[in-house]
Motif scaffolding. Structure first.
Motif, short mmCIF file in Angstrom:
data_model
loop_
_atom_site.label_atom_id
_atom_site.label_comp_id
_atom_site.label_asym_id
_atom_site.label_seq_id
_atom_site.Cartn_x
_atom_site.Cartn_y
_atom_site.Cartn_z
N SER C 578 -31.62 9.82 12.97
CA SER C 578 -32.45 10.93 13.46
C SER C 578 -32.69 11.97 12.37
O SER C 578 -33.58 12.79 12.48
CB SER C 578 -31.79 11.57 14.68
N PRO C 581 -36.21 12.19 8.78
CA PRO C 581 -37.32 13.04 8.32
C PRO C 581 -36.85 14.18 7.41
O PRO C 581 -37.55 14.54 6.47
CB PRO C 581 -37.90 13.59 9.63
N PRO C 779 -24.80 13.28 20.08
CA PRO C 779 -25.86 12.54 20.77
C PRO C 779 -27.14 12.56 19.93
O PRO C 779 -27.59 13.64 19.51
CB PRO C 779 -26.01 13.30 22.09
N ALA C 780 -27.66 11.36 19.64
CA ALA C 780 -28.59 11.20 18.53
C ALA C 780 -29.83 12.09 18.61
O ALA C 780 -30.34 12.55 17.59
CB ALA C 780 -29.01 9.74 18.42
N GLY C 781 -30.32 12.36 19.81
CA GLY C 781 -31.52 13.18 19.93
C GLY C 781 -31.31 14.59 19.39
O GLY C 781 -32.26 15.29 19.08
N TYR C 782 -30.04 15.00 19.30
CA TYR C 782 -29.75 16.35 18.80
C TYR C 782 -29.19 16.32 17.38
O TYR C 782 -28.78 17.35 16.86
CB TYR C 782 -28.76 17.04 19.74
N LEU C 784 -30.50 15.85 14.40
CA LEU C 784 -31.23 16.63 13.39
C LEU C 784 -30.98 18.12 13.60
O LEU C 784 -30.77 18.87 12.65
CB LEU C 784 -32.73 16.30 13.47
N SER C 785 -30.95 18.49 14.87
CA SER C 785 -30.73 19.90 15.22
C SER C 785 -29.35 20.36 14.70
O SER C 785 -29.23 21.41 14.08
CB SER C 785 -30.83 20.04 16.74
#
Ligand SMILES: [Zn+2]
Lengths: 184, 111, 959
Positions: C578, C581, C779-782, C784-785
């Motif tokens: 994630s 980018p 948790p992968a969706g977070y 980058l955050s």
């Protein structure tokens, strides 16, 4: 603290409204895996046989393996369903929301596009609405669920999150000759 | 490309599965002699006959299962599969006879 | 005769050209015009050109022979594309077409001098002449390459787009002639899904170049097939048939792709490939102006091309007789009809290299002519039947091969199956189609019933219909292969009957040997024209019958296809985390690790190391394999898979483990933590994630199905970030409420909690780098955050990202081995120095007996083998970093004793460090090793006391 969710599909796409096919990134939907041994009450509660699926209270319950189910939908609905699950016996729950990319490919010619990237038989007899299986799509192993929308063929395609961007682009490429509109 | 009858997924392309070879029993690790263990690790029968093999449904249901496959004709039995067969004209005896595969007939060739 | 004897005829009733659409193109440097619907060859022929190419070995001028896909003399260069079959490829406007195998020009070819020295190019000439001495081969190759056949490859050509598709029809029909069309229609009408594949551009087979009545029948059959819902592909070929009717089909007519490869799984295959007309072997049979009857009929009736002015027709069948009628109608003078059925024969042609002027008959007389048409019989293209396991049988009465036994899911109809009136052929096709549909329905029922996801089947399994078709009769035909003279047998390979006879005398007298020695049948015609003549010449030379000699086995492909078509669309999956980018935006140098794209570094890996050792750094380690394990029996599984013990690991603790295979070879390693009483998280190497998952499932499912364990791969469910360096605790303390105190959260412990506002994170205190470090699984969706928050919050602490290279340096400074890098396919557990983790007192674990023997404690009296030892080394010359895999030699010899498995320059120590596998005798601390460098120089390395070069006591990571 400022927390933002990032989809596995990070490129941007401009949808074209008249396309024969639509591809939508649904990776933000909740996905929970339930494994339950034979004889457990969880199994009875899910009441869904292997290789089929059904919608129940906003949650799509898919029998992905003989002892495994995937619960898909809006996070609150899925969480509520999981909370209802009797946990007696050998039952396990894993939140796979972040582990899987989830795409929806829809359109009358969706099977023609899938036939270009997947060796499974997508005919109505072998893959009727509700059918669940897994297989290789553009060389990535995916969970595959036929989940028609208002009578139009529609397929949920789930893969490892890390392959998400690759697979999304492979599906667009596959749909190109029919006309495909992607949104992420 | 062989069709392999997965007990869960039904017939699947061979490329969706992994063949682990003959199903060999594991000797008792606490009493096995070097010869016995070496046989378990390295020695395999290669009969022109039926052989019990282990398959893994890699791209499908991720189940390990065993099947009997005829090593010369590629037929499966238990469960029987609709596949190649030469002979009288019923598939019901599909587990008997030749698959129509002959040595070399399916190899790529320059000519 | 002049070349202009070929020309366009007035409109023909069956012509497939569109005279309203003239197309300009270039042939051999000059502008030419054809029509839409023309093949390139028919357009060239209509322009009055008789010579199409020169033959590949002797560079003899060649004209059209079959005027279709199989024409061996009509290979041309089209723009940047070599080896185009001009007898098949349709003309398009503006193309530049040139002949092949000509230098410097079609009319005058220097290499045709080969003809004069033909004896040097006898079969096996290249083998015999150039095989010795071997050291001259490079020189030979240069000369021979000038003579290599084919067109010119343009390396600047753009990549063409090739496509791929899978399909699962009930019935595939290979061949769209009358029987194939009738079969397809009958199968579709019986409810089967049907795919019909026709090699040529038009349906109807031989009817297409027949009479008006023939064409009317073909059109009717085509209309019926389309009405029945048959999917029809023209200009497409079933190239191969494999197990269980897995078919390769190449579609040349696809609108968006150069070629499309279709992989079809047919429940029943109908082979209706028809018959291919066979050339006759006699002196001068390759002179331009000698054509097959079917070629002449195609040219006149489909393309309105007049093939000559004055013709001799040598006929043995009805097709030859009809050619006489066609020629007369086209205004060609019939100079003679030689009928083989009443004993007539031809023995040769006279004329120039470029055209015939007369034909010599069997009785010695000769007839002036510029066109000789032969109709001597048919070859049964049984390729797809061979690929189905059939060995066709030769029938001398019919002078061709017939199918013997095919599997029940392969049916044969049309000319391959027999002869008869058109009505009989069509009736046979229809009954074949019905039979195929019935068998497909039974198979479909069974497949559907065996597949859980499929729609339910109703009723009992249908009976498999038996074959009660009325067989087609076989028409008598004289056996005509070679005249009393010698001529060309294989036009595309330039092999003559004389060559075959002499090869037979040399001992190459089995058909498979003869083929490979002379290359007869191995050219682009794939044996379709020359196989039977080859066999016949061999039979004659051996004094046997064709049936006794047998034939070669036809293998895929039925017709050549491009490598592009075989490759199809190329799928190369790639994986990213994630944070990818962000890495891209920071200009990280990417490295491909397996399928993962990872940052190798962000500019200066040495500086990245120093920053971790002094401040704090973060690395994206998402590819690290992660398995969620749940259930009461997880400790039993871990005890089985790892060499060490797991039952007593407390909740909140982490342990390192090594996995060996049953042969004792190290297969993976990693840490596993107990998150809850019955929930564990196992980590594996990045490259081993998939393998370990399958491995664990295998043991669980096949050896211990009674154990309660659920394994779920969660590798990419989490973004994994290692926060390393003396200031890592200070940084993390700003972002989490988990107590990070040295006593509250000890080395080798695990916690779950909120990090940077994200719930359900997992935090390990472990350290591959040797520094105080925390590994976060977010948790992968977070992911980058969290990464961005770490960078922001760590700015004042000197935070910097580090890549794979810095991590590799630090792990080497710390002396950690990497499975697959410092170990190989023979490295057994004890070599790594971790004997203490191999617990032979456990009841069982994978590889136990092998490991026991390798440690001298196994069952029986065998000696422990001398295993290599993994040691840490430092080079005596810090400026030399030997490449990985450098050999360690015995001093002053070339005897290989071991190798450097990892090496790096250590910015922390300013030393050249490494790991090496050496024999036990060289493993003692202080031993000086001789290392061979790639330039041949030797240097020395010194074995170190500890694996760890930096902080061997581990005080940093425990701080
Ligand atoms: Zn399966």
């Amino acid at each position: 603290m400022n927390v933002t969710f990032t989809s596995p599909v990070t490129a941007s796409y401009s949808p074209s409204p008249d396309a024969a096919l639509t591809l939508v990134d649904e990776s933000a939907h909740a996905k929970v895996i339930v494994r339950a041994k034979a004889g457990t009450p969880a199994r009875a509660s899910l009441a869904q046989v292997f290789a089929g699926s059904r919608e129940s209270a906003g949650v799509l319950i898919a029998g992905t393996r003989p002892d495994e189910w995937m619960l898909l939908g809006e996070p609150t609905a899925v969480a509520a369903r999981v909370a209802d699950l009797p946990m007696d016996g050998h039952v396990s729950v894993v939140d796979w929301t972040h582990g899987r990319a989830q795409f929806r490919l829809s359109g009358a010619v969706a099977t023609s596009a899938l036939e270009k990237v997947c060796g499974l038989d997508w005919s109505n007899d072998m893959m009727p609405n509700g059918a669940v299986t897994s297989g290789s799509v553009a060389k990535v192993t995916c969970d595959l669920i036929r989940n028609d929308v208002d009578g139009t063929p529609s397929y949920l395609i789930l893969c490892d999150r890390s392959f998400g961007q690759y697979l999304f682009d492979a599906l667009i490429d596959s749909g190109q000759e029919f006309g495909i509109s992607a949104s992420a | 490309m062989l069709l392999v009858p997965c007990p869960n997924c039904g017939p699947r392309n061979q490329s969706d599965l992994r063949l682990l070879g003959a199903a060999v029993p594991r000797p008792n690790p606490n009493t096995a002699t070097r010869a016995e263990w070496g046989e378990y690790l390295y020695l395999r029968e290669n009969p022109a006959d039926w052989l019990q093999e282990t398959w893994y449904c890699r791209a499908g249901c991720r189940t390990y299962f065993t099947l009997e496959r005829h090593q010369a004709t590629n037929e499966f039995r238990n469960p029987p599969m609709p596949g190649d067969k030469v002979g009288n004209s019923t598939y019901t005896t599909i587990t008997v006879g030749s698959s129509g595969k002959q040595a070399g007939a399916n190899e790529g060739d320059r000519t | 005769m002049s070349a202009s004897s070929l020309r366009r005829l007035p409109e023909q009733s069956g012509e497939v050209i569109d005279r309203s659409q003239p197309l300009k193109f270039t042939w051999n440097g000059k502008t030419a015009v054809g029509y839409a619907g023309d093949t390139i060859a028919s357009a060239i022929a209509a322009g009055g050109n008789r010579i199409m190419s020169r033959s590949m070995k002797y560079h003899r001028p060649r004209g059209l022979l079959t005027a279709d896909f199989w024409d061996p003399n009509a290979f041309v260069q089209v723009d940047d594309e070599p080896n185009v079959r001009s007898g098949h490829r349709l003309l398009t406007a503006g193309i530049n077409v040139g002949p092949q195998n000509v230098w410097p020009s079609l009319d005058y070819d220097i290499k045709s001098a080969n003809q004069l020295v033909g004896r040097f190019l006898s079969p096996g000439f290249y083998y015999k002449t150039f095989i010795h001495p071997q050291k001259l081969w490079p020189a030979y190759e240069k000369v021979l390459a000038q003579f290599a056949p084919g067109g010119t490859v343009d390396y600047e050509s753009e990549m063409a787009y090739f496509d791929k598709r899978y399909t699962h029809p009930d019935v595939v029909v290979a061949g769209g002639g009358p029987a194939g069309l009738a079969a397809a229609t009958a199968a579709a009408e019986a409810g089967a899904s049907v795919l019909l594949v026709e090699h040529e551009h038009h349906l109807g087979g031989h009817l297409r170049y027949g009479t008006d009545a023939d064409r009317a029948i073909a059109n009717g059959l085509e209309v019926a097939a389309r009405a029945a819902g048959v999917e029809i592909l023209v200009d497409s070929t079933v190239t191969g048939r494999y197990e269980d009717n897995w078919l390769g089909i190449v579609q040349r007519s696809h609108p968006i792709a150069s070629e499309r490869l279709i992989k079809a799984r047919a429940k029943t295959l109908i082979v209706a490939a028809g018959l291919i007309e066979r050339p006759y072997v006699f002196a001068g049979n390759d002179r331009p102006g000698v054509l097959l009857a079917s070629a002449v009929r195609r040219l006149i009736n489909m393309y309105a091309v007049k093939p000559g002015e004055r013709a001799v027709v040598f006929t043995a069948n009805e097709s030859g007789d009809q050619t006489v009628e066609d020629l007369e109608r086209a205004g060609v003078e019939i100079a003679g009809v030689v009928d083989a059925r009443s004993g007539g024969n031809i023995t040769g042609t006279e004329g120039s290299q470029k055209a015939i002027s007369s034909v010599t008959l069997g009785n010695g007389s000769s007839i002036d002519a510029d066109l000789l048409v032969t109709a001597v019989g048919w070859t049964a293209p049984t390729s797809l039947l061979n690929m189905s396991g059939d060995r066709p049988v030769y029938d001398p009465a019919a002078a061709r091969f017939f199918p013997d036994r095919t599997p029940d899911n392969v049916l044969v109809t049309g000319g391959l199956a027999g002869d008869g009136s058109l009505d009989e052929l069509i009736a046979h096709g229809s009954s074949t189609g019905s039979l195929a549909a019935g068998r497909a329905a039974a198979v479909r029922h069974r497949v559907q019933a065996a597949t859980a996801r499929a729609a339910a089947v109703s009723g009992p399994e249908p009976d498999m219909p038996s074959d009660d078709r009325v067989p087609l009769a076989r028409a008598a035909h004289p056996e005509l292969f070679r005249s009393t003279t010698h001529g060309i047998v294989d036009y595309s390979e330039d092999v003559g009957s004389k060559d075959l006879v002499s090869a037979t005398k040399e001992g190459y007298d089995s058909v498979e040997l003869l083929k490979r020695y002379t290359t007869a049948t191995m050219g682009p015609a794939q044996g379709k024209l020359e196989t039977v003549n080859t066999v016949a010449v061999l039979a004659e030379a051996r004094g046997e019958t064709i049936a006794e000699v047998g034939t070669t086995i036809w293998r895929p492909p039925y017709a050549p296809l491009t490598l592009g078509a075989l490759a199809g669309r190329i799928f190369e999956p790639e994986r990213v985390s994630s944070i990818h980018p962000w890495h891209v935006a920071q200009g990280a140098k990417p490295i491909l690790a397996g399928q993962w794209i990872r940052p190798e570094h962000y500019g200066d890996p040495q500086a990245e190391v120093t920053n971790v050792r002094t401040n704090v750094g973060i690395i994206d380690v998402t590819p690290l394999g992660k398995l969620d394990l749940q259930g009461e029996d997880v400790p039993r599984l871990l005890n089985l898979l790892y060499t060490n013990k797991w039952s007593k690991l407390a909740v909140g603790s982490v342990r390192y483990g090594m996995m060996c295979a049953e042969d004792g070879v190290v297969m993976d390693d990693g840490v596993t933590g107990r998150l809850e009483e019955n929930r564990w998280l196992m980590t594996t190497t990045s490259s081993g994630a998939g393998t370990v998952w399958e491995w664990a499932e295998n043991w669980l499912q096949t050896a211990h199905p009674d154990w309660d364990v659920h394994i779920t791969p969660v590798t990419t469910a989490y973004t994994s970030i290692n926060v390393a360096g003396p200031k890592s605790r200070e940084l993390l303390a700003r972002l989490t409420d988990v107590d990070l105190g040295a006593d509250a959260f000890e080395y080798m412990q695990v916690r779950t909690g909120t990090v940077a506002g994200v719930d359900d994170c997992i935090m390990w205190r472990i350290g591959f780098t040797g520094e105080l470090s925390f590994e976060l699984h977010v948790p992968a969706g977070y992911g980058l955050s969290v990464w961005e928050t770490l960078m922001e919050q760590g700015a004042d602490l000197g935070i910097a990202p580090f890549g794979l290279e810095a991590q590799r340096i630090m792990r080497l400074e710390k002396g950690h081995f990497i499975v697959g890098q410092d170990t190989d396919g023979l490295t057994k557990g004890p070599t790594t120095g971790l004997e203490a983790l191999i617990k032979l007192d456990k009841d069982d674990f994978v590889g136990k007996p092998e490991l026991a023997w390798s440690m001298g404690q196994g069952v029986g009296d065998g000696e422990a083998p001398e295993l290599p030892v993994l040691v840490s080394v430092q080079m005596t010359d810090a400026s030399i970093v030997p490449p990985e895999a450098s050999q360690i030699l015995a001093p002053n010899t070339t005897e290989i004793l071991g190798r450097i498995t990892s090496s790096r320059y250590s910015p922390t120590l300013n030393a050249s460090i490494g790991l090496a596998q050496v024999p036990p005798a060289l493993a003692q601390s202080g031993t000086v090793l001789t290392v061979l460098l790639t330039n041949g120089d030797r240097t020395t390395a010194i074995v170190q006391e500890h694996h760890s070069h930096v902080d061997p006591e581990g005080s940093r990571l425990r701080s």
